[in-house]
Write a protein that holds these residues in place. Structure first.
Motif, PDB file in Angstrom:
ATOM      1  N   HIS A   9     -10.211  -0.575  -1.942  1.00 13.14           N
ATOM      2  CA  HIS A   9      -9.386  -0.481  -3.150  1.00 13.14           C
ATOM      3  C   HIS A   9      -8.555  -1.736  -3.278  1.00 13.14           C
ATOM      4  O   HIS A   9      -7.848  -2.127  -2.351  1.00 13.14           O
ATOM      5  CB  HIS A   9      -8.457   0.742  -3.073  1.00 13.14           C
ATOM      6  CG  HIS A   9      -9.210   2.023  -2.990  1.00 13.14           C
ATOM      7  ND1 HIS A   9      -9.689   2.683  -4.087  1.00 13.14           N
ATOM      8  CD2 HIS A   9      -9.616   2.751  -1.918  1.00 13.14           C
ATOM      9  CE1 HIS A   9     -10.331   3.776  -3.717  1.00 13.14           C
ATOM     10  NE2 HIS A   9     -10.302   3.830  -2.407  1.00 13.14           N
ATOM     11  N   HIS A  13      -4.844   1.846  -0.427  1.00 14.64           N
ATOM     12  CA  HIS A  13      -5.378   3.199  -0.407  1.00 14.64           C
ATOM     13  C   HIS A  13      -4.289   4.244  -0.573  1.00 14.64           C
ATOM     14  O   HIS A  13      -4.445   5.395  -0.204  1.00 14.64           O
ATOM     15  CB  HIS A  13      -6.129   3.436   0.898  1.00 14.64           C
ATOM     16  CG  HIS A  13      -7.131   4.527   0.796  1.00 14.64           C
ATOM     17  ND1 HIS A  13      -8.360   4.346   0.219  1.00 14.64           N
ATOM     18  CD2 HIS A  13      -7.075   5.826   1.154  1.00 14.64           C
ATOM     19  CE1 HIS A  13      -9.031   5.476   0.253  1.00 14.64           C
ATOM     20  NE2 HIS A  13      -8.285   6.394   0.809  1.00 14.64           N
ATOM     21  N   HIS A  15      -2.206   6.851  -2.714  1.00 12.91           N
ATOM     22  CA  HIS A  15      -2.356   7.601  -3.955  1.00 12.91           C
ATOM     23  C   HIS A  15      -0.996   7.935  -4.564  1.00 12.91           C
ATOM     24  O   HIS A  15      -0.939   8.570  -5.607  1.00 12.91           O
ATOM     25  CB  HIS A  15      -3.117   8.908  -3.695  1.00 12.91           C
ATOM     26  CG  HIS A  15      -4.458   8.678  -3.105  1.00 12.91           C
ATOM     27  ND1 HIS A  15      -5.562   8.344  -3.854  1.00 12.91           N
ATOM     28  CD2 HIS A  15      -4.889   8.711  -1.820  1.00 12.91           C
ATOM     29  CE1 HIS A  15      -6.615   8.203  -3.071  1.00 12.91           C
ATOM     30  NE2 HIS A  15      -6.226   8.411  -1.838  1.00 12.91           N
ATOM     31  N   LYS A 256      -2.222   9.805 -13.481  1.00 17.62           N
ATOM     32  CA  LYS A 256      -2.901   9.361 -12.267  1.00 17.62           C
ATOM     33  C   LYS A 256      -4.393   9.672 -12.402  1.00 17.62           C
ATOM     34  O   LYS A 256      -4.833  10.787 -12.112  1.00 17.62           O
ATOM     35  CB  LYS A 256      -2.316  10.054 -11.032  1.00 17.62           C
ATOM     36  CG  LYS A 256      -0.852   9.741 -10.802  1.00 17.62           C
ATOM     37  CD  LYS A 256      -0.655   8.251 -10.536  1.00 17.62           C
ATOM     38  CE  LYS A 256       0.824   7.887 -10.483  1.00 17.62           C
ATOM     39  NZ  LYS A 256       1.024   6.430 -10.321  1.00 17.62           N
ATOM     40  N   LEU A 258      -8.506   9.101 -11.804  1.00 14.56           N
ATOM     41  CA  LEU A 258      -9.469   8.724 -10.781  1.00 14.56           C
ATOM     42  C   LEU A 258     -10.864   8.715 -11.386  1.00 14.56           C
ATOM     43  O   LEU A 258     -11.107   9.354 -12.412  1.00 14.56           O
ATOM     44  CB  LEU A 258      -9.445   9.711  -9.605  1.00 14.56           C
ATOM     45  CG  LEU A 258      -8.202   9.737  -8.707  1.00 14.56           C
ATOM     46  CD1 LEU A 258      -7.062  10.486  -9.374  1.00 14.56           C
ATOM     47  CD2 LEU A 258      -8.522  10.412  -7.388  1.00 14.56           C
ATOM     48  N   LYS A 279     -14.001  -2.365 -10.334  1.00 13.93           N
ATOM     49  CA  LYS A 279     -12.721  -1.667 -10.154  1.00 13.93           C
ATOM     50  C   LYS A 279     -11.610  -2.323 -10.968  1.00 13.93           C
ATOM     51  O   LYS A 279     -10.764  -1.637 -11.547  1.00 13.93           O
ATOM     52  CB  LYS A 279     -12.356  -1.617  -8.673  1.00 13.93           C
ATOM     53  CG  LYS A 279     -13.279  -0.734  -7.855  1.00 13.93           C
ATOM     54  CD  LYS A 279     -12.823  -0.642  -6.412  1.00 13.93           C
ATOM     55  CE  LYS A 279     -13.733   0.296  -5.621  1.00 13.93           C
ATOM     56  NZ  LYS A 279     -13.289   0.477  -4.237  1.00 13.93           N
ATOM     57  N   HIS A 290      -7.706   4.455  -9.184  1.00 15.32           N
ATOM     58  CA  HIS A 290      -8.462   4.799  -7.975  1.00 15.32           C
ATOM     59  C   HIS A 290      -9.904   5.063  -8.384  1.00 15.32           C
ATOM     60  O   HIS A 290     -10.191   6.055  -9.047  1.00 15.32           O
ATOM     61  CB  HIS A 290      -7.863   6.039  -7.306  1.00 15.32           C
ATOM     62  CG  HIS A 290      -8.543   6.419  -6.026  1.00 15.32           C
ATOM     63  ND1 HIS A 290      -7.854   6.513  -4.840  1.00 15.32           N
ATOM     64  CD2 HIS A 290      -9.824   6.724  -5.734  1.00 15.32           C
ATOM     65  CE1 HIS A 290      -8.698   6.859  -3.884  1.00 15.32           C
ATOM     66  NE2 HIS A 290      -9.900   7.000  -4.408  1.00 15.32           N
ATOM     67  N   THR A 292     -13.946   5.201  -6.949  1.00 16.24           N
ATOM     68  CA  THR A 292     -14.908   5.189  -5.848  1.00 16.24           C
ATOM     69  C   THR A 292     -16.257   4.783  -6.427  1.00 16.24           C
ATOM     70  O   THR A 292     -16.805   5.493  -7.282  1.00 16.24           O
ATOM     71  CB  THR A 292     -15.010   6.577  -5.187  1.00 16.24           C
ATOM     72  OG1 THR A 292     -13.720   6.959  -4.695  1.00 16.24           O
ATOM     73  CG2 THR A 292     -15.994   6.540  -4.032  1.00 16.24           C
TER      74      THR A 292
END
Length: 338
Positions: A9, A13, A15, A256, A258, A279, A290, A292
């Protein structure tokens, strides 16, 4: 099928949201003033007989709840994640918001019922005390708005609480108008009529809160993000991306966001360069902090989660793929176990 997993990231990392002592003081001070005067309005409404004051107190309850949730979000957001709660306690704010919304709907039902009864049989309202409490309420709301405006307006919770207080200013104005009408004309029905109008403000806030909490709990895509636009943006702006599939975007709590997704790269692309670029694109264009990203060399035909979207249709499709798992020379109806 081989996969290259890249879970680095750019932002680290953590959150947890960025929290400042100044923001905490702002929302806590606003909550103390709003909640304190809300109790004063309830007492003033009961003593003066004004339903409009009680309704305005109900709207101040939405403000107090929004400020309290913002403060709780700041405090809990600092808690470290653990092995069971890898995202910490961020969603506590959403659960509290859901309970608050249901409570507000119950309050609106009671106020509307009481307003109907008072329209049928108007009771006496003391205009003097009602006007005094409503004017003080207007001043308190102005003070809270000024305090919140000094906070970080880019923060979603503070911005939301500021909007709530602006709505409550209208509730205080409605109570003042009702008190003046009763004082000069003696027309008592204005009090329950304006209390119903204030209920519309409460309903608007409660519905927005309920819908937001429900969408987050259902892990819906945030309303300002379009998956197709996101896919096009990544393909068009990040060199080396041949395809982007199986995109899932959701919110852990308000603000927030993701995402998970699969990338198929062009032949000469380097994952170590493309993944961080993807990203960055997601963070800059869609505020996804965030992400993945999984690099696949042979894209899956179907995402396991997406198979649940339409039962029978995907079941038929699954049977279709099963048939192709066998050699083409296998005779149909041969009794082979599939």
């Amino acid at each position: 099928m081989s996969h290259d997993h890249d879970h680095t990231h750019e932002h680290g990392h953590s959150h947890a949201p960025s929290v400042s002592a100044a923001n905490e003081r702002v929302v806590l001070t606003g909550f103390a003033l709003t909640a304190g005067f809300m109790l004063v309005e309830v007492v003033g409404g009961v003593l003066s007989g004004s339903l409009a004051l009680i309704a305005d107190a109900g709207h101040m309850l939405t403000d107090a709840a929004a400020l309290l949730l913002a403060w709780v979000g700041f405090r809990i957001g600092r808690r470290a994640s653990d092995a069971r709660r890898t995202f910490g306690y961020m969603r506590f704010e959403v659960l509290a918001g859901l309970v608050n919304a249901v409570t507000l709907f119950a309050l609106v039902i009671w106020i509307v019922w009481e307003a109907i009864q008072r329209l049928r049989s108007p009771g006496e309202v003391l205009a003097g005390p009602m006007l005094a409490v409503a004017v003080v309420g207007l001043l308190v709301n102005c003070l809270v708005f000024w305090i919140l405006h000094r906070g970080d307006q880019s923060h979603v919770n503070i911005k939301g609480a500021t909007v709530h207080v602006l709505g409550d200013l209208l509730g205080s104005v409605a109570a003042i108008i009702a008190a003046l009408v009763i004082h000069f004309t003696g027309w008592m029905p204005i009090d329950p009529i304006l209390s119903v109008l204030v209920c519309l403000l409460i309903l608007r806030s409660a519905w927005a809160l309920l819908r937001s909490a429900f969408d987050i709990l259902m892990e819906a895509v945030p309303p300002d993000i379009d998956i197709a636009v996101l896919q096009d943006h990544v393909r068009d702006t990040v060199p080396g991306v041949a395809a982007i599939d199986h995109v899932h975007v959701w919110s852990i709590t308000s603000g927030k966001v993701l995402a998970t997704l699969e990338l198929t790269l062009s032949e000469d692309a380097q994952p170590a360069q493309v993944v961080p670029a993807v990203k960055r694109a997601l963070a800059e264009r869609f505020a996804i902090g965030h992400a993945t990203v999984e690099v696949v060399h042979m894209p899956q035909a179907q995402c396991a989660l997406e198979q649940q979207r339409s039962g029978d249709a995907h079941h038929d499709d699954h049977d279709h793929h099963d048939t192709h798992d066998h050699p083409h020379d296998t005779p149909h109806g041969s009794g082979a176990v599939r």
